[in-house]
Design an enzyme around this catalytic site. Structure first.
Site, short mmCIF file in Angstrom:
data_model
loop_
_atom_site.label_atom_id
_atom_site.label_comp_id
_atom_site.label_asym_id
_atom_site.label_seq_id
_atom_site.Cartn_x
_atom_site.Cartn_y
_atom_site.Cartn_z
N HIS A 135 1.01 -1.35 0.28
CA HIS A 135 0.14 -0.16 0.13
C HIS A 135 0.83 1.10 0.20
CE1 HIS A 135 -3.57 -2.69 0.54
NE2 HIS A 135 -4.11 -1.98 0.67
N GLY A 186 -2.18 -0.30 -6.64
CA GLY A 186 -3.22 -1.44 -6.13
C GLY A 186 -4.06 -1.10 -5.75
N HIS A 187 -4.30 0.16 -4.43
CA HIS A 187 -5.35 1.07 -3.78
C HIS A 187 -5.21 2.24 -4.07
CE1 HIS A 187 -7.97 1.65 -1.87
NE2 HIS A 187 -8.36 0.87 -0.58
N HIS A 261 -13.41 -3.67 -5.40
CA HIS A 261 -13.52 -3.48 -4.29
C HIS A 261 -13.89 -1.96 -4.25
CE1 HIS A 261 -11.24 -1.80 -0.34
NE2 HIS A 261 -10.86 -2.65 -0.19
N GLU A 313 -15.01 -7.14 -0.49
CA GLU A 313 -14.77 -5.80 -0.15
C GLU A 313 -15.33 -5.17 -1.12
OE1 GLU A 313 -12.39 -4.98 3.97
OE2 GLU A 313 -11.61 -4.37 2.30
N GLU A 329 -19.06 -0.82 3.62
CA GLU A 329 -17.94 -0.48 4.66
C GLU A 329 -18.19 1.09 4.15
OE1 GLU A 329 -13.66 -1.27 3.14
OE2 GLU A 329 -13.14 0.58 4.39
N CYS A 331 -16.11 3.25 4.64
CA CYS A 331 -14.98 4.51 4.05
C CYS A 331 -15.57 3.91 2.83
CB CYS A 331 -13.40 3.64 3.52
SG CYS A 331 -12.52 3.46 5.12
N CYS A 412 -9.15 1.78 8.62
CA CYS A 412 -9.75 2.33 7.79
C CYS A 412 -10.65 3.49 7.86
CB CYS A 412 -9.53 2.03 6.52
SG CYS A 412 -10.62 0.95 6.11
N CYS A 413 -12.22 2.69 8.94
CA CYS A 413 -12.65 3.62 8.27
C CYS A 413 -12.75 4.47 9.95
CB CYS A 413 -14.00 2.99 9.07
SG CYS A 413 -14.13 1.79 7.44
#
Lengths: 649, 649
Positions: A135, A186-187, A261, A313, A329, A331, A412-413
């Site tokens: 990440h 990737g994210h 995702h 997700e 989610e 996020c 993350c949230c």
């Protein structure tokens, strides 16, 4: 609206919006007093803060198994939330705490600008070795957002310099020029962050890099195949099985639906909208509209949540909306709100803001407890004891109630909802020259510059509990401007008056526009009719057939067991029953609740048989008065069932 | 019934039951001609057969990654199916094929009797090292069942000798005596197999060993903790997290509910019932009733499937019955049928046979295609394109229709349904001295010994398509006996006549008993009223609230898209609509279908919006004639939706 106006259209920043009372003032108070300190404590406890100085001292802050490669993003989002809070509520102690964190971050920066805690500490050879799964660029994006916000909040540019150096390092590493790696994250996340960095610094390389990341995504030969081979792995060993997971299955401009995702998707799409706007790219505008329509017309829950499946997700297929296991989610809802705001600026239409408001008030706010220190990762639309939408082990041993918790392994949230609450002012207004758009209604004062002259608009309302909104205009001398007031998609009837004089105007693209020369003391009264509405789902959504949801204004409602007893699946709200809203001052400091008469079906034959033939069964319907509360407040009282969709008859 | 009668009560064996026509004759023909050869081919292709000789030649038949520790059980179940088929349909070529397999098995036996392909070939040190997860005792159980069946079918005792030596080896290894390991199988199965071996050989040690495995299960200190430590592992690393998964969380006699992996559970419970019967253990009888009632009154689907969750391939909590994701493994339904038959012999009551019949005709038979060469692992009650009850990756890339396939990586279900079909004669009758119980109605002739004299009962019926059953009695001279005919739980009205003379009898514990001296040529006519029934679920099952299922006789029905169009969630069957059954000779060689008038709700406003307020929506109900087919036949035609539970109004 013509392109010229669109090009000048920009959000009004939170620094112009003073929120001193009402719904958001209270949420921001809790965020400042409870949430931001609670997250700091977790960053410290878990070693995330110590990791920054650990890079230089070579001290690994915790056992290796808990140090994770996304840690840096948590610090970045916390700093961003702090920055927004400091913008509107200066706090020397909090700033000192943040400055110490920033100093530690700076100390971790490598000679060439590279910035990360995980790889230097634990896996030096891993640097840039797996963009698909690791990440680094995601972390970079969140740190950049934090740095831009901190600069804007405090004028202190130290973190921005650090992140600019890192952005330069990234720009030196990736791109289509000879000698650079043709990789991309990737994210996704860094795309929108780089546009923020470009806007703050004026440095066009950052915008170009954002555009490169978008356009390189999914190109053949596939970078993730290549890097897997470099690592000695086969592409077939990719745990997620398909590059759809990370929206890299095809070049982005060829995408036809939202997939994979959901947080990755919505951050990417927000970045695409940003780049489309900044580069005036008609093809990216077309793509943005296409993806938006697919997602919001085929893949979005009624509370604005997206991504039904815990497996990826993310997204599954059109109209697939399981309720108990809805992942949704926090996020992802927040990212959808981000994207919606950007879509408005790219393609000015209230329909984007309608979705933004839906996602903010329902599936985003549900992610945090009323107390401000517990969080949801998943936001299901039905809760039943023993069911966990995060898809953990199903056995009676672990069959507790799904509840908010103080922290997650991948947290993350929590800082995401914290930064959204702190920056709600950023989503409330936009301005295009002499036109001022009002998107969100809440108690606040906004200070604007219209044609070089100061304008203050004071907005007074009990929204979302009430649809009456008044504006007081403060100008030094008469000033012509257009006040564009949003008429939400849920509102079918409104009244508008200027200085007490009724105005008969139609909404266009979601806004009524009051164009006149305004004088000091002018007032505007907007009354949005806010009856209780029965929401019907699209007939392609198989999971909600025969059921309705309750909505009033922007708020979706739900029934909880604590108010309505158990076995909520057996409750029906008859079509003819009158539904009433009332303000309950005793509940959560004052919220509107919905009540009405409902039926509860019960077997009265005393049989314990699981299945009985109709002829052998007696069923009795009893009537009771149900009470529904705003969805975002569920799971703040006794554990038990919850339902958004209730059977109708 | 008193204990004395119960003690003498035993199943009539399939060798006494000749099935030459009707429903089961056709299923057995397909089993012989298609299924048994297809499974043999897969055993051969995959290396499962070669593995047996490989133990002696040290040749690993396939790449290591596909060789699995449960391979031997597949051979065992195939041999068992072959044995049952040979019992009723001798076939020299098939016997020769089986004999060759048996010779290979014998060649693999170790000096001390140990028998397994995986560990000698791939992991010699692994022998008995992980009873919790590795499947040596489970494999042993299935091989023992195969050996007993083969002995009974052919009189050839070679395999039985091999397995008796292995059972002796197991008995020497495990037990509570000093010097033995206090282990027990992670996957129960051997318990019921050892009782079969005891009954066949008369060797009491095998019964004692079965009882030991049951009573040692879940005792403290926990054997699986101990063996984990021996392997250098922590008990906390157990992948399934809880010993409930394998019913070893507490001593078995302390269990209060069915839980964990459903196939493990039902095999264990069947073994408990066997041991209870053979040892006259009142405590195990109490336990058996308790677990049976819990499972069938709180955790069983309407088609007799059990185990809703793919996470643990098993149970979750009471009344938790998701439909689309219902796991309901074929093996679990079969194991429930096994257990039901044993419960009847332990506690003679038709209610156990009612469940046995439900599981056989619905959730077991659905596990195999009409063609006999494709299989389901999971048997969901609702199918929707893109949903997979086996819980694989959810993404549009893989969002195909859930269909039967020729084989699985873990192919436990194919030979299991094959052995059940081949042995249906075993489940049709029981006898206790001069009382003959008829459990299942189908075309067959049964030959019995009553007080030393021969009795032949010829049963003629079109069951399950029709409730008319006639019996013709063949005796050499008048013979007194009691004919106990099962009145199924789904039947509220029946007519009974002996030699044309109406009999007015009430059913007791599920059977009407005709006690008289019978003469050659006596006839019995039983007419079970078989209307189409609407089944209502228990109100605690939240997933089926407001819905009904259709049942006729023992068969559960379903609606498929190919007959009824898509969006079956929007179909309602009104309460007052008349439902008709008709025999359709064109469908699957002739089956009864159910038709009636249904409503389909459709939005007629042309909007593509996902959510609309009631006041903005037009809904039109259109009427159409629906067609429902037997559930067990679903997914044999065009792919598409399927629903068992349909909304009612």
């Amino acid at each position: 609206m013509d392109a010229k106006v669109a090009a000048r259209l920009a959000p009004v920043t939170l620094r112009q919006v003073a929120i001193r009372d009402g719904f958001w003032a209270e949420r921001q108070r809790v965020n400042r007093e409870i949430t931001i300190p609670a997250i700091y404590q977790k960053l410290e406890e878990t070693g995330r803060l110590a990791a920054w100085s650990g890079v230089r001292t070579h001290e690994i802050p915790r056992e290796r198994s808990v140090v994770h490669m996304f840690w840096d993003s948590d610090t970045g989002k916390w700093l961003e939330a702090v920055a927004y809070s400091l913008s509107t509520h200066p706090d020397a102690a909090l700033k000192a705490q943040a400055d110490a964190v920033i100093a530690a971050i700076e100390s971790a920066q490598q000679e060439d600008g590279y910035l990360n805690t995980y790889f230097p500490l634990l896996e030096p050879a891993g640097r840039w070795a797996n963009l698909r799964d690791w990440h680094e660029l995601y972390n970079a994006g969140h740190l950049i957002e934090g740095a831009v916000a901190y600069m804007q909040a405090t004028g202190d540019g130290k973190l921005l310099e650090v992140l600019s150096r890192f952005a330069d390092c990234i720009d030196d590493t990736f791109g289509s020029d000879d000698g650079k790696l043709r990789g991309y994250p990737g994210h996704p996340e860094i795309e929108l962050a780089l546009v923020k960095l470009y806007r703050e610094t004026g440095e066009k390389r950052y915008l170009k890099l954002a555009k490169y990341f978008i356009d390189e995504r999914g190109q053949a030969p596939h970078y993730y195949d290549w890097e897997a081979t470099e690592r000695g792995e086969s592409r077939d060993d990719y745990w997620a099985k398909t590059y759809r997971y990370c929206q890299a299955h095809a070049p982005v401009r060829e995408h036809t639906e939202a997939n994979g995702h959901s947080v990755r998707a919505c951050y990417l799409y927000a970045g695409i909208a940003d780049v489309a706007l900044e580069t005036d790219d008609a093809e990216l505008l077309r793509l943005s509209r296409l993806l938006w329509d697919d997602l919001t017309q085929q893949q979005m829950y009624v509370h604005g949540g997206v991504g039904p499946s815990h497996h990826n997700e993310g997204f599954t297929f059109a109209y697939d909306m399981p309720n108990e296991t809805a992942y949704c989610e926090t996020c992802a809802a927040i990212a959808l709100a981000f994207w919606g705001q950007r879509m408005f600026h790219l393609d000015p239409d209230g329909r984007y803001i309608d979705i933004m408001e839906r996602a903010i008030y329902n599936s985003s706010l549900s992610g945090i407890s009323h107390s401000g220190d517990e969080f949801f990762y998943a936001n299901p639309l039905t809760a039943y004891p023993g069911v966990n939408p995060q898809g953990r082990w199903h056995d009676t041993l672990e069959a507790g109630q799904y509840r908010r918790v103080p922290w997650f392994f991948c947290p993350c949230c929590p800082p995401n909802i914290s930064r959204l609450i702190a920056s709600i002012g950023d989503y409330s207004y936009s301005q295009a020259g002499e036109r001022v758009y009002v998107h969100l209604y809440h108690d606040n004062s906004v200070t604007l510059d219209v044609a070089g002259r100061a304008l203050e608009l004071k907005q007074s309302t009990q929204y979302p509990w009430n649809g009456a909104i008044s504006f007081a205009v403060q100008v030094d001398e008469p000033l012509p401007f257009e006040l564009a007031l949003r008429i939400p998609d849920w509102c079918y009837d409104f009244q508008l008056a200027v200085n007490g004089e009724a105005q008969s105007l139609l909404a266009e693209k979601g806004y009524v526009v009051l164009a006149r020369e305004w004088a000091a003391g002018d007032s505007v009264e907007l009354k949005l009719s806010m009856p209780v509405e029965r929401v019907l789902p699209h007939p392609n959504i198989r999971q909600t057939a025969g059921q309705i949801a309750l909505q009033r204004g922007p708020l979706l409602y739900c029934l909880e067991e604590t108010d309505n007893g158990p076995q909520l699946a057996n409750v029906q709200i008859p079509a003819e029953v009158k539904l009433e809203a009332a303000f309950d001052t005793a509940l959560f400091g004052g919220v509107s609740v919905i009540t009405g008469e409902a039926l509860r079906s019960e077997r009265s034959d005393g049989s314990s048989a699981l299945y009985r033939h109709r002829s052998q069964v007696n069923i009795a319907d009893s009537r009771f008065t149900f009470r529904a509360i705003p969805y975002y407040l569920w799971a703040n009282r006794e554990p038990g069932e919850m339902r958004v969709w209730v059977r109708s008859c």
